[in-house]
Design a protein around this motif. Structure first.
Motif: not given
Length: 620
Positions: A18-31, A88-94
């Motif tokens: 199903k659609s999961i929100w974590w796909r939209h994470c931007t690592a550079a912006a977080f830094l 963790d979204y990606g790690r848990l889905v994996g």
């Protein structure tokens, strides 16, 4: 190839959920955001709930979670926890896909807000509670699990099959097995060309199809060498035995690397296949080596209440003439402070040249001198040897040679000279997981030494065998049963006309603990009528140990040893037994356990009270 397949597989599998929100994470912006956030209060609580999941599944999710790891490590920095939550979204889905759950829903709430909806620039400066909730959904099964084309002999993993649980790891393993199957029959550039993975959420099934592209059948091209400093390239090539012109086989590459590692001259050995094929579908390989330090030395010590202190040491040169020639000089002093009047010693030197005369053989020359006390006899010995060793497989090796041995034996009746030419042959089968501290596997060595005697020395043959077996069980394999059987006999000679160092004794750390060193002997009547004690023409020894790990470093041992010596060949004639038993402690130093054994006599007439043994490494 496997890495590329995993990447493609991951993309396909992500489309199934199903659609999961974590796909939209931007690592550079977080830094960037992390530069402007102030330190915050500590995290008070974190909950981790898997709804409807079994304990084993819950543990799989917890093991994949960076948040759980951070919590266990005591990390409460908001920036660290926010980054872990997003990851963790990606790690848990994996982790869910790996277990066959393709309808998984993952929720990670930070103080009531879904972490995936929090913009990186709005990362919270403080956190009080993190709640992770996982709804695995139903476990999917394979409706169809297919692959084509197959290489002859390909063995697919059992988990990849119709009606089996649809673990994503099974798909990856199957793809790797398919590629390896083609590589094993010469198709070095085989790869996954395409794959189709379709989920039917109404039936909770997966249809999987893996398409392979074998590519051409390949022959080995040329091997280039880099990284060598002191080693001559022509000698490296000779030792490696690279199979130019032969059909590609990945096992041949392993064999080439193992040949080089066995010399001890290299710290690392790596073989890299060329990205593209050469003319005529040939594959070049680059050998990259890093050389070991030229010299090495070591020392050892063993202490026994009857043998006294035994000291040993060696000095080793790994590359004497630039061709991985090994020169080893070793020496030992025995029975320091032990029973008896004679101090034993041994000094030897051996030079060995690999890939001589053929690739998997080594030639050696060896010289040794020594003195030892054997029961009532003092022995001085000189030995010169030449021989060959041959590696037959990764676990099987053989050695054969020719030796000239001169021995002078002295007792209360006078001195006796023994001269012989011997042809020693040995076969060693090494299947232990760790020769210094074995927990499973076995070891077998068999020796046959025909000899031709001069003057008063008889001619005959000596046979010896040493068999050891190990098996571990219990929680974390903390209990190990270890057993050893030793056999030996000399045929074709009489007791008086056999060099004493070819005879057999029993007692002490190498045979029967709890009995004095070489205390079980046989009587020999000299021509003068005086009786002296010497070794027997036959020997049998048996040892058993129960090893228990108490802590990560400390272990305990209970042992029982027995020995038999007779004055005739093939275990005939007059004979006697003795036995000993006791307890011991082991301390794991990282390079081998320090051993302390305390033994008592159990049977026989050679007992002399408590025997204590201290050394490095297991008794066998």
């Amino acid at each position: 190839m496997a890495k590329a397949f995993r990447t493609v597989l991951g993309e396909r599998l992500r489309r199934l959920g199903k659609s999961i929100w974590w796909r939209h994470c931007t690592a550079a912006a977080f830094l960037v955001a992390s530069l402007f956030v102030l330190p915050a209060r500590a995290l008070d609580n974190m909950s981790f709930v898997v709804r409807g999941g079994e304990d084993e599944l819950t543990e799989s999710f917890r093991a994949a979670s960076l948040l759980v790891q951070s919590w266990n490590d005591g990390l409460t920095d908001p920036q660290t926890l926010f980054a872990a939550a997003r990851a963790d979204y990606g790690r848990l889905v994996g982790a869910a896909y790996a277990e066959g759950f393709y309808s998984v829903v993952v929720r990670i709430e930070i103080d009531g807000r879904e972490a995936a909806t929090i913009e990186p620039l709005d990362a919270p400066a403080a956190m009080r509670e993190i709640r992770v909730t996982i709804e695995p959904g139903p476990r999917f099964t394979f409706a169809t699990a297919r692959m084509r084309p197959y290489a002859p002999g390909t063995q697919l993993p059992p988990a990849y099959g119709d009606t089996k649980p649809a673990f994503s790891t099974a798909i990856v393993d199957a793809a790797e097995a398919g590629v390896d199957g083609w590589r094993n029959v010469g198709h070095a550039k085989a790869r996954v060309a395409d794959q189709s993975i379709t989920a039917d959420h109404s039936a909770d099934t997966i249809d999987s199809l893996i398409l392979l592209e074998p590519g051409p059948r390949v022959r080995f091209g040329q091997m280039t060498i880099s990284g060598a400093e002191r080693m001559r390239p022509e000698r490296i090539a000779r030792i490696a035995g690279f199979p130019t012109g032969e059909t590609f086989d990945p096992e041949e590459l392993d064999t080439v690397a193992n040949r080089l590692r066995r010399t001890g001259a290299f710290r690392s050995v790596a073989l890299q296949e060329a990205e593209t094929l050469g003319f005529g579908d040939t594959l070049d390989v680059d050998l990259v080596v890093a050389e070991e330090a030229l010299r090495r030395f070591g020392v050892g010590a063993e202490l026994s209440s009857t043998e006294g202190l035994n000291l040993s040491g060696y000095w080793l040169h790994r590359n004497l003439f630039g061709g991985a020639e090994r020169l080893r000089v070793d020496g030992a002093i025995d029975r320091i402070g032990g029973q008896g009047d004679t101090l034993g010693y041994e000094l030897g030197a051996r030079i060995e040249r690999p890939a001589t005369p053929v690739t998997d053989a080594s030639a050696f020359v060896e010289a040794r001198v020594g003195r030892e006390e054997l029961a009532d006899i003092t022995l001085d010995k000189i030995e010169l040897s030449f021989g060959l060793t041959r590696v037959l497989s990764d676990t099987l090796s053989a050695e054969a040679g020719i030796s000239y041995i001169h021995t002078r034996a002295e007792d209360v009746t006078g001195s006796f000279e023994f001269d012989m030419v011997a042809l020693p042959v040995s076969l060693t089968w090494e299947r232990r997981d760790n020769p210094i501290d074995a927990r499973k596997g076995f070891y077998l060595q068999a020796d046959v030494t025909p000899f031709y005697g001069f003057n008063m020395t008889d001619s005959g043959a000596q046979f010896k065998a040493d068999a050891r077996a190990y098996r571990s069980f219990g929680a974390e394999d903390r209990l190990t049963l270890a057993g050893r059987v030793q056999l030996g006999t000399v045929v074709g000679t009489s007791l008086a006309a056999t060099s004493p160092d070819f005879l057999f004794f029993s007692g002490g750390g190498g045979t029967v603990r709890g009995q004095p060193y070489q205390s079980l002997t046989v009587p020999l009547v000299r021509p003068s009528g005086v009786t002296v004690q010497t070794g027997g023409l036959s020997f049998a020894g048996m040892s058993g140990e129960l090893r228990a790990g108490i802590t990560e470093k400390i272990g305990a041992v209970a042992f029982y040893d027995a020995g038999f010596v007779s004055d005739d060949a093939i275990f005939g004639g007059n004979s006697d037994w003795h036995a000993g038993a006791g307890l011991g402690l082991r301390y794991d130093t990282g390079f081998g356990p320090i051993r302390l054994d305390v033994g008592l006599p159990v049977s026989g007439t050679t007992d002399d009270g408590v025997q204590i043994y201290v050394g490095i490494g297991q008794a066998f």
